[in-house]
Design an enzyme around this catalytic site. Sequence first.
Site, PDB file in Angstrom:
ATOM      1  N   GLU A 279      -3.298  -4.398  -3.253  1.00 51.20           N
ATOM      2  CA  GLU A 279      -3.873  -5.222  -4.323  1.00 51.20           C
ATOM      3  C   GLU A 279      -3.928  -4.449  -5.636  1.00 51.20           C
ATOM      4  O   GLU A 279      -3.669  -5.000  -6.708  1.00 51.20           O
ATOM      5  CB  GLU A 279      -5.304  -5.674  -3.961  1.00 51.20           C
ATOM      6  CG  GLU A 279      -5.381  -6.575  -2.743  1.00 51.20           C
ATOM      7  CD  GLU A 279      -5.586  -5.815  -1.435  1.00 51.20           C
ATOM      8  OE1 GLU A 279      -5.035  -4.695  -1.300  1.00 51.20           O
ATOM      9  OE2 GLU A 279      -6.269  -6.340  -0.563  1.00 51.20           O
TER      10      GLU A 279
ATOM     11  N   CYS B 163      -4.199   0.823  -2.464  1.00 55.49           N
ATOM     12  CA  CYS B 163      -4.116  -0.468  -1.767  1.00 55.49           C
ATOM     13  C   CYS B 163      -3.036  -1.346  -2.408  1.00 55.49           C
ATOM     14  O   CYS B 163      -2.748  -1.212  -3.606  1.00 55.49           O
ATOM     15  CB  CYS B 163      -5.446  -1.217  -1.860  1.00 55.49           C
ATOM     16  SG  CYS B 163      -6.734  -0.570  -0.789  1.00 55.49           S
TER      17      CYS B 163
ATOM     18  N   ASN C 104       0.836  -1.204   0.000  1.00 51.50           N
ATOM     19  CA  ASN C 104       0.000   0.000   0.000  1.00 51.50           C
ATOM     20  C   ASN C 104       0.872   1.256   0.000  1.00 51.50           C
ATOM     21  O   ASN C 104       1.967   1.275   0.571  1.00 51.50           O
ATOM     22  CB  ASN C 104      -1.008   0.000   1.169  1.00 51.50           C
ATOM     23  CG  ASN C 104      -0.387  -0.228   2.524  1.00 51.50           C
ATOM     24  OD1 ASN C 104       0.640  -0.878   2.652  1.00 51.50           O
ATOM     25  ND2 ASN C 104      -1.019   0.310   3.555  1.00 51.50           N
TER      26      ASN C 104
ATOM     27  N   GLU D 228       0.305   5.214   0.767  1.00 50.47           N
ATOM     28  CA  GLU D 228      -0.646   6.237   1.245  1.00 50.47           C
ATOM     29  C   GLU D 228      -0.240   7.629   0.779  1.00 50.47           C
ATOM     30  O   GLU D 228       0.813   7.821   0.162  1.00 50.47           O
ATOM     31  CB  GLU D 228      -0.732   6.146   2.777  1.00 50.47           C
ATOM     32  CG  GLU D 228      -1.298   4.803   3.212  1.00 50.47           C
ATOM     33  CD  GLU D 228      -1.542   4.689   4.711  1.00 50.47           C
ATOM     34  OE1 GLU D 228      -1.071   5.542   5.485  1.00 50.47           O
ATOM     35  OE2 GLU D 228      -2.227   3.714   5.091  1.00 50.47           O
TER      36      GLU D 228
ATOM     37  N   CYS E  25     -10.503  -5.037   0.404  1.00 53.91           N
ATOM     38  CA  CYS E  25     -11.649  -4.125   0.485  1.00 53.91           C
ATOM     39  C   CYS E  25     -12.552  -4.356  -0.737  1.00 53.91           C
ATOM     40  O   CYS E  25     -12.173  -5.047  -1.693  1.00 53.91           O
ATOM     41  CB  CYS E  25     -11.175  -2.676   0.553  1.00 53.91           C
ATOM     42  SG  CYS E  25     -10.509  -2.050  -0.993  1.00 53.91           S
TER      43      CYS E  25
ATOM     44  N   CYS F 229     -11.116  -3.472  -4.098  1.00 56.33           N
ATOM     45  CA  CYS F 229     -10.055  -4.403  -4.528  1.00 56.33           C
ATOM     46  C   CYS F 229     -10.629  -5.753  -4.929  1.00 56.33           C
ATOM     47  O   CYS F 229     -10.074  -6.418  -5.815  1.00 56.33           O
ATOM     48  CB  CYS F 229      -8.979  -4.541  -3.457  1.00 56.33           C
ATOM     49  SG  CYS F 229      -7.911  -3.077  -3.436  1.00 56.33           S
TER      50      CYS F 229
HETATM   51  N1  THU Z   1      -5.325  -1.543   2.519  1.00 52.91           N
HETATM   52  C1  THU Z   1      -4.801  -2.328   1.527  1.00 52.91           C
HETATM   53  O1  THU Z   1      -3.687  -2.096   1.043  1.00 52.91           O
HETATM   54  N2  THU Z   1      -5.560  -3.366   1.093  1.00 52.91           N
HETATM   55  C2  THU Z   1      -6.785  -3.700   1.580  1.00 52.91           C
HETATM   56  O2  THU Z   1      -7.420  -4.614   1.072  1.00 52.91           O
HETATM   57  C3  THU Z   1      -7.350  -2.966   2.715  1.00 52.91           C
HETATM   58  C4  THU Z   1      -6.613  -1.743   3.113  1.00 52.91           C
HETATM   59  C5  THU Z   1      -4.510  -0.393   2.985  1.00 52.91           C
HETATM   60  C6  THU Z   1      -5.079   0.956   2.610  1.00 52.91           C
HETATM   61  C7  THU Z   1      -4.479   1.843   3.677  1.00 52.91           C
HETATM   62  O3  THU Z   1      -3.186   2.243   3.255  1.00 52.91           O
HETATM   63  C8  THU Z   1      -4.322   0.929   4.880  1.00 52.91           C
HETATM   64  O4  THU Z   1      -4.451  -0.396   4.401  1.00 52.91           O
HETATM   65  C9  THU Z   1      -5.362   1.167   5.967  1.00 52.91           C
HETATM   66  O5  THU Z   1      -6.638   1.168   5.454  1.00 52.91           O
END
Ligand code: THU
Length: 128
Positions: A56, A54, A43, A45, A87, A90
């Site tokens: 994925e 994300c 991920n 941010e 999520c 994703c």
């Molecule tokens: N996140 C992912 O990378 N994949 C997911 O399926 C759920 C959430 C990341 C997004 C964000 O950077 C952190 O997790 C917290 O939500």
Amino acid sequence: MEKTEQLLERAVESQKKAYAPYSKYHVGAAILSENDNVYSSCNVENASYPCGICAEAGVISAMISGGDKQIKAILITSDGNELVYPCGACLQRIAEFSNENTKIYLAKSNEIIKEHKITELLPYNFTL
Ligand code: THU
């Protein structure tokens, strides 16, 4: 090395590189493609929160730009004691490049804990 072991290793490696200064939640994802290539990502941010990506989404971009189109297996690993389920957005991204044989592995502490099919996690994905 077994392909699932390789996936786990690559996802954990990528998880360590996650850029998550806001949530402090590090996610790693790795894909085994139809051509047996392995891709990984984490991920990423952003100070403008919705701009974050994300793990994925990142690994699917890597697969497509690497020239592959089908996910044989995808593995996701994260911090903490709870498994991370992809999520909703994703799941839709994964569904685009999956079929009934695609395996979705959820891992924790260097171990695969769960295995799912995309139809279990997203039974009614959007298609055109
Ligand atoms: N996140 C992912 O990378 N994949 C997911 O399926 C759920 C959430 C990341 C997004 C964000 O950077 C952190 O997790 C917290 O939500």
